[in-house]
Design a protein around this motif. Structure first.
Motif, PDB file in Angstrom:
ATOM      1  N   ALA A   1      43.056  45.001  31.379  1.00 30.20           N
ATOM      2  CA  ALA A   1      43.983  44.461  32.369  1.00 30.20           C
ATOM      3  C   ALA A   1      43.459  44.728  33.780  1.00 30.20           C
ATOM      4  O   ALA A   1      43.582  43.887  34.671  1.00 30.20           O
ATOM      5  CB  ALA A   1      45.354  45.096  32.184  1.00 30.20           C
ATOM      6  N   PHE A   2      42.866  45.891  33.952  1.00 35.86           N
ATOM      7  CA  PHE A   2      42.269  46.211  35.248  1.00 35.86           C
ATOM      8  C   PHE A   2      41.190  45.185  35.592  1.00 35.86           C
ATOM      9  O   PHE A   2      41.163  44.611  36.692  1.00 35.86           O
ATOM     10  CB  PHE A   2      41.687  47.623  35.176  1.00 35.86           C
ATOM     11  N   SER A   3      40.321  44.929  34.623  1.00 36.95           N
ATOM     12  CA  SER A   3      39.248  43.984  34.907  1.00 36.95           C
ATOM     13  C   SER A   3      39.812  42.591  35.151  1.00 36.95           C
ATOM     14  O   SER A   3      39.338  41.859  36.021  1.00 36.95           O
ATOM     15  CB  SER A   3      38.252  43.960  33.762  1.00 36.95           C
ATOM     16  N   SER A   4      40.865  42.225  34.405  1.00 32.23           N
ATOM     17  CA  SER A   4      41.490  40.929  34.660  1.00 32.23           C
ATOM     18  C   SER A   4      42.039  40.873  36.075  1.00 32.23           C
ATOM     19  O   SER A   4      41.951  39.841  36.744  1.00 32.23           O
ATOM     20  CB  SER A   4      42.638  40.687  33.681  1.00 32.23           C
TER      21      SER A   4
ATOM     22  N   LEU B   1      49.867  51.897  33.946  1.00 33.66           N
ATOM     23  CA  LEU B   1      50.311  50.512  33.757  1.00 33.66           C
ATOM     24  C   LEU B   1      50.956  49.973  35.031  1.00 33.66           C
ATOM     25  O   LEU B   1      50.800  48.798  35.374  1.00 33.66           O
ATOM     26  CB  LEU B   1      51.295  50.437  32.585  1.00 33.66           C
ATOM     27  N   MET B   2      51.658  50.838  35.749  1.00 33.60           N
ATOM     28  CA  MET B   2      52.257  50.400  37.020  1.00 33.60           C
ATOM     29  C   MET B   2      51.159  50.055  38.034  1.00 33.60           C
ATOM     30  O   MET B   2      51.293  49.106  38.804  1.00 33.60           O
ATOM     31  CB  MET B   2      53.141  51.503  37.594  1.00 33.60           C
ATOM     32  N   SER B   3      50.085  50.816  38.005  1.00 31.74           N
ATOM     33  CA  SER B   3      48.978  50.533  38.927  1.00 31.74           C
ATOM     34  C   SER B   3      48.446  49.124  38.695  1.00 31.74           C
ATOM     35  O   SER B   3      48.067  48.423  39.635  1.00 31.74           O
ATOM     36  CB  SER B   3      47.849  51.536  38.726  1.00 31.74           C
ATOM     37  N   ILE B   4      48.409  48.731  37.411  1.00 29.45           N
ATOM     38  CA  ILE B   4      47.933  47.375  37.126  1.00 29.45           C
ATOM     39  C   ILE B   4      48.864  46.345  37.746  1.00 29.45           C
ATOM     40  O   ILE B   4      48.433  45.325  38.295  1.00 29.45           O
ATOM     41  CB  ILE B   4      47.813  47.188  35.600  1.00 29.45           C
TER      42      ILE B   4
END
Lengths: 477, 164, 96, 491
Positions: A169-172, C28-31
């Motif tokens: 998700a970070f990379s997305s 997950l909040m950071s995302i």
């Protein structure tokens, strides 16, 4: 039909619609029939894939064409990758059946998610508009997150899924940030518009560089190239082995398709800005992947690191930047599908993950051990196997474009790769078995897949001409 | 200072301040509330940018949907029992360094960036405009996103349901 | 473009949170923060270019954020079930 | 069916049939494998008659399209040089198989399968006239040899097997880059890019390109020979390999390197070769002397023979470095001689190991008393290896020395010193093992050579004698191709 959705549009979308339809059908059957649906699952998946293939073939008859105002481009490039996705999904479906039974997680959602992932990947190969690409990528990635965590009762599987999800998700997010910059540059999300806007900008334009940095970081993550590879070993190790195979092949080549689409398309004119980046990433991938693989004791982790190295070779093909390099990528990916799935399916047959579990395997099951040698030789890149051809083309492309040092680096790592791949061979053939017979996850599907992957890996090495012809026609735009 | 600038700074403060708090709070509940503040600030920025539809979507979807989900999970797994533990993992300086380096590089690049000349929005309501664009130019992603949500639903149900 | 600066700041805060925190919910909040940074960019460019494509993109990003959060929390619950007595904070996943 | 293709296909077909034989029927497996390899020899021997010694170029050429996209062909053919090596391979194959009859009790079927695969690879390498095909066979031999050493080898077999594989592979990837670069150069000059050696010979390569290519090929071949800085894999591989493996490794596999020099490096890059010749010569002399000195110090019979290979292969490369017809012809003949005499030595070491399960020289002594026939054969082998007149080794080394002498007297002088050392360690070995009293009771009453063992050593003995007494026909075969190569080098 309205002018929003023409016949051509429908035709372009049809493979994805079929995949989604059959995916939903699997979900539904599982929901309605429960346990009784098991025997129907493969009976739904394989015809679904066959129909998809039929429509891909029909698309191939009139390709290239565009649909949805240019959001989708059905061309030889996209079709080539979609055929690979199709083969991958079919092989994965074949090898999963018995495996899931043994793991007692035999549920319809699995096959549905496999098809959904492929539907998402479809848009990575044919999408020529950022939002389509992004949503397709996320559909695929999300399916993979769930598949990696599919063994709900296994803590390792959960943790792998969570780690994969977070970094994925970070990379997305980073990739989306890059997409937002591309939109800022062009004021449009269509790749053709972006290409014009980027071409109009000077060399090393700050905005273009920003876009390249973020987009390449995002995609390098997805193809598990160093320095964005750290999720791969954990995810590969924790995932169910069948999913690991799908992850190593399907996810990687779909993201590779996206990489090529963007870097040869809209960002093609900014080559001088991204080439050094990709060279660094390629060398880092080769180094990290190959050197870290040497010390692994877990076979899945070993293959994970080796897949990082393979990403490095694929990047070298793009770095070379000539027609030979692209052919090399096509041939390499084609070979990669078969040899990687083959290697993982033998690991599944062993039903063990540590290299030690392979000890003495050849005595008991030479029918699996001998093909495994072929797969490993191919992964290392030795003739006469399909993997050799891929490396051959990559090296040729590098030499043609005058990048001798890169060619030498790539070649030197072949020997390192052989060393760790042959640790598996050593276990299978040279070491005595240390324990009693393990349950062998063999099944008809597994054997069919083994035969197919083995034949192609060896056959393409001994008589490569038809495969080369296929690959040549596909990537030459 | 005109009114728009005032609002801009106010919303920016909310957005960034909330974000900073969200990632530094020890308690997950506090972090979630800070995140809500931040997201409200972002919603305000959308309003300033004449994106009314997104303003509503942000409030309903994010604050109504996602945050609720977060809070629900936080309650379910009783995170706060772990408050005494270390909050940052051991290699946090590395992560911080990566962030700072990337931040500096990006800031330099942005400061030199030249955007193409600005255009004016067509003179129709924001919601109509978004709807037109969505359904005419972006029909494919609109259809594909249904797959995405289907996968999300199936996946989260599959993973979170009790053992069979 | 002040909005771009806000967006960059948001991106960096999100990245910092993701790379340094141990608590998975906060990660997950950071995302979510990162995706919001993307959205600020998109909406700002949308006004700059005078078309709604950016806003449409932002809608899709929100949809993606919802989906990722749902699946992420689903996995978190599955993990929690498997190690019931253990605190989620101790899942030191992000070691590299 | 074309002759050479049939010759090449025979072991492969034999292998496929072998796989159908149940592994429990050990004798059937043994008989079949021996029959196939003997059949191969029967098929190869008439080549000697049919070969036209006066003709230039390649004979019995079989040409089939293979990968038209790349310009690679399935192209087989022989000239005098490859004829000799093909015959040597065809002879050593069945000898190795026959020698293993009793030695391999475990996984017999797999053993013979590997032997057949190895034979296929070795023949293919010497027959192919297309560089890509050549490279494929260069790699194909690695896998069966890896298994031969790794499964049926001695105590440190795991280490030796992977070391052998990695060293050779490291060289061959550089060789591959060289082949690709050469192919690319060819594509620039020729109408159609090709791997065909005869076509590539028409290229006019700039000196700079020649240098790079020469050294790339050098790395690949030098590791295979092995020349001195790259030789460390050899003692381990030889010592740990089973007898058949040692015989084929020393007899055939090492020649792949020198053959590569003769077939590719020298004719294709003559100017670069001229530049590099002094370096090659120095490395060769170092190999000759170093190999001999290390051999003097060995306690292990087999390891001694292994190190002697380093020394003797040094003569082969020295002959090449002379770059004249004497040197090259002598080198090729010496390759054959080394194949004969070292194979004999390894066979005999293997036979004694089967009887005594030790290879320490100190454990032996006085074997000649109980095993006179064995001692006789061993004496011939030692004399042949040491280069005594009337035996084959003398002819080869003498011709090489002639060639080297023409170029540089110092080279010849050092090499002669090497011959003396060679005689020393070999005769000392003979003295310590065969002569004197029986010090160790275990050595008393050992059975002498059996009929089967005689069958393996006799052809080699006769050949050694034949070449030594009447070398003319052998040089006659070599004359044309060697003169062609020397002509290219002299230009």
């Amino acid at each position: 039909m309205s002018h929003f959705y023409t016949d051509v549009d429908h035709f372009a979308l049809l493979p994805a619609i079929l995949l989604a339809f059959f995916g939903c059908a699997v979900f539904l059957f599982d929901f309605l029939l429960g346990e009784r649906s098991r025997r129907w699952q493969l009976a739904l998946v394989l015809p679904g894939l066959a129909m998809t293939g039929w429509h891909l073939w029909k698309q191939g008859q009139i390709a290239p064409f565009t649909a949805f105002h240019g959001a989708i481009t059905i061309d030889a490039f996209g079709l080539f990758f979609n055929w690979l996705f199709l083969l991958t999904a079919a092989l994965v479906a074949l090898i999963s059946y018995r495996y899931l039974e043994i793991e007692e997680e035999h549920q319809g959602e699995y096959y549905g998610l496999v098809l959904m992932a492929q539907a998402g990947a479809y848009f990575l190969a044919v999408g020529t508009e950022l939002i389509t690409i992004f949503v397709g990528l996320e559909t695929m990635s999300l399916s993979f997150y769930v598949l990696v965590g599919f063994l709900r009762r296994s803590r390792r599987s959960n943790e792998a899924a969570l780690k994969y999800l977070i970094l994925g998700a970070f990379s997305s997010g980073i990739l989306a940030y890059g997409f937002s910059i591309l939109y800022g540059i062009a004021g449009s999300t269509y790749l053709s518009d972006i290409a014009m806007a980027v071409a109009a900008r000077p060399a090393f334009d700050p905005l273009t560089v920003l876009a390249i940095l973020t987009v390449s970081a995002g995609i390098l993550f997805k193809i598990s190239a160093a320095p964005f590879h750290m999720w791969a070993p954990d995810a590969y190790e924790g995932a169910p082995t069948a999913v690991t195979a799908y992850l190593a092949v399907g996810s990687k080549i779909a993201s590779l398709a996206l990489l090529l689409r963007l870097f040869l398309g809209p960002l093609g004119t900014a080559r001088e800005a991204w080439e050094p980046l990709l060279i660094l990433a390629a060398i880092a991938s080769l180094t990290v992947g190959n050197l870290a693989a040497v010390t692994q004791t877990n076979a899945k982790r070993l293959l994970a690191y080796s897949s990082i190295a393979h990403a490095g070779y694929l990047l070298l093909g793009l770095v070379a930047g000539n027609a030979t390099g692209l052919q090399g990528i096509a041939i390499y990916t084609g070979a990669y599908v078969f040899m990687t799935i083959g290697a993982f399916l033998v690991l599944m047959a062993v039903h063990g993950e540590e290299i030690e579990d392979l000890n003495g395997f050849a005595r008991r099951h030479p029918g699996y051990a001998v093909p495994m040698v072929v797969f490993l030789l191919s992964l290392a890149g030795l003739p006469p196997t399909a993997g050799f051809l891929g490396k051959y083309y990559i090296f040729l492309a590098l030499i043609e474009s005058g990048r001798y040092v890169l060619a030498l680096v790539g070649a030197a790592y072949v020997a390192v790769a052989l060393f760790y791949y042959f640790r598996l061979v050593r276990s299978m053939f040279l070491l005595p078995a240390i324990e009693v017979e393990r349950p062998q996850a063999s099944s008809l599907g597994l054997r069919v897949a083994l035969g197919a992957t083995g034949l192609v890996t060896l056959g393409a090495g001994i008589y490569p001409e038809p495969f080369l012809q296929l690959a040549m026609r596909s990537l030459l735009k | 200072m005109n009114l728009e600038a005032l609002f801009f700074y106010a919303f920016t403060t909310l957005a960034l301040g909330g974000a900073t708090l969200a990632i530094t709070r020890r308690s997950a509940v506090h972090a979630a509330i800070s995140l809500m503040v931040s997201l409200l600030g972002v919603a305000g920025l959308y309003l300033l940018l004449n994106a009314e539809f997104l303003f509503v979507a942000q409030i309903i979807l994010y604050i109504g949907g996602i945050l609720l989900l977060f809070l629900f999970v936080i309650m379910l797994v009783n995170l706060d029992a772990g408050r005494g533990l270390r909050q940052f993992h051991q290699r946090w300086p590395l992560g911080a360094a990566v962030t700072v380096i990337a931040g500096v590089a990006f800031a330099i690049l942005w400061s030199r960036a030249v955007l193409p000349p600005a255009q004016t929005m067509p003179d129709v309501g924001n919601v109509e405009l978004v709807a037109d664009t969505l359904l005419q130019d972006y029909l494919v992603p609109f259809e594909v996103v249904s797959l995405l949500l289907l996968v999300a639903v199936v996946g989260s149900v599959l993973l979170a349901r009790k053992r069979a | 473009m002040h909005y771009v600066a806000v967006s960059l700041a948001m991106l960096l805060i999100g990245t910092a949170g993701l790379l340094t925190r141990r608590n998975i919910v906060i990660i997950l909040m950071s995302i979510e923060l990162i995706l919001n940074a993307v959205n600020i960019n998109l909406v700002a460019f949308s006004r700059h270019h005078g078309n709604a494509a950016g806003q449409v993109f932002a809608i899709f990003v929100i949809a993606v954020a919802v989906a990722e959060a749902a699946v992420g929390l689903g996995i978190l619950l599955a993990l929690f079930r498997n190690r019931e007595t253990v605190q989620v904070d101790e899942v030191d996943l992000l070691k590299w | 069916m074309p002759w050479l293709t049939a010759l090449l296909a025979l072991p492969l077909v034999g292998l496929i049939v072998l796989l159908a034989i149940p592994g429990t029927a050990r004798n059937a497996v043994r008989m079949w494998a021996n029959a196939v390899l003997l059949g191969g020899l029967a098929l190869a021997l008439p080549l000697w008659q049919a070969f036209d010694r006066a003709a230039s170029g390649y004979q019995f050429v079989d040409r089939m399209p293979w990968i038209p996209t790349l310009g690679a062909q399935f192209l087989l053919g022989i000239d005098g040089i490859s004829l000799l090596l093909v015959l040597l391979t065809s002879l050593l194959g069945p000898i190795a198989a026959l020698a293993s009859w009793n030695a391999i009790e475990e996984r017999t079927k797999e053993f013979y399968a590997m032997l057949l695969l190895l034979q296929f690879g070795m023949l293919g390498l010497f027959l192919s006239l297309d560089l890509l095909l050549f490279f494929v066979f260069f790699e194909v031999v690695l896998v069966p040899m890896y298994f031969l050493i790794g499964i049926w080898g001695g105590e440190r077999r795991l280490y030796a097997a992977i070391k052998f594989f990695l060293y050779t592979l490291a060289g061959s990837v550089v060789l591959l880059l060289g082949i690709i670069a050469l192919y690319w150069q060819g594509g620039l000059q020729l109408a159609q890019p090709t791997f065909e050696i005869a076509e590539l010979l028409k290229l006019q390569l700039p000196l700079d390109a020649q240098r790079w290519l020469f050294w790339a090929f050098f790395v690949g071949f030098a590791i295979k020979v092995p020349m001195v800085p790259f030789h460390t894999w050899l003692p381990d591989a030889h010592t740990e390999a089973p007898t058949a493996g040692s015989v084929l490794l020393a007899g055939v596999l090492l020649k792949m390197g020198t053959y590569g020099f003769v077939r590719i490096s020298l004719p294709l890059f003559p100017e670069a070769a001229r530049e590099a010749a002094p370096i090659l010569a120095v490395l060769s002399i170092v190999a000759i002397l170093y190999g001999a000195l290390i051999s003097l110090m060995q306690q292990d019979w087999k390891r001694l023979v292994a190190y002697s290979s380093v020394s003797h292969m040094g003569f082969c490369t020295l002959g090449l470095a002379a770059l004249n017809s004497n040197g090259i012809a002598g080198s090729v003949l010496q390759q054959i001689n080394h194949g004969i005499s070292t194979s004999l030595l390894f066979l005999l070491v293997g036979y004694i190991y089967e009887r005594r399960h030790t290879r320490q020289i100190a454990d032996f002594g006085g074997l000649a008393i109980g095993m006179p026939r064995f001692a006789f054969v061993f004496a011939v082998a030692v004399f042949s290896s040491a280069g005594l007149p009337l035996l084959n080794g003398f002819i080869g080394e003498f011709t090489i020395l002639q060639g080297a002498f023409i170029v540089n007297r110092a080279w010849a002088a050092f090499a002669v010193f090497g011959i003396v050392l060679g005689a020393a360690y070999l005769l000392w070995l003979y003295q310590r093992t065969m002569l004197g009293d029986v010090r160790n009771e275990a050595n008393r009453g050992l059975p002498d050579l059996s009929l089967r063992e005689w069958a393996t050593v006799l052809p080699l003995l006769l050949l050694a004698l034949a070449i030594g007494v009447y070398p003319k026909p052998w040089f006659a075969v070599l004359e044309r191709p060697v003169l062609d190569i020397a002509g290219r080098l002299a230009r």
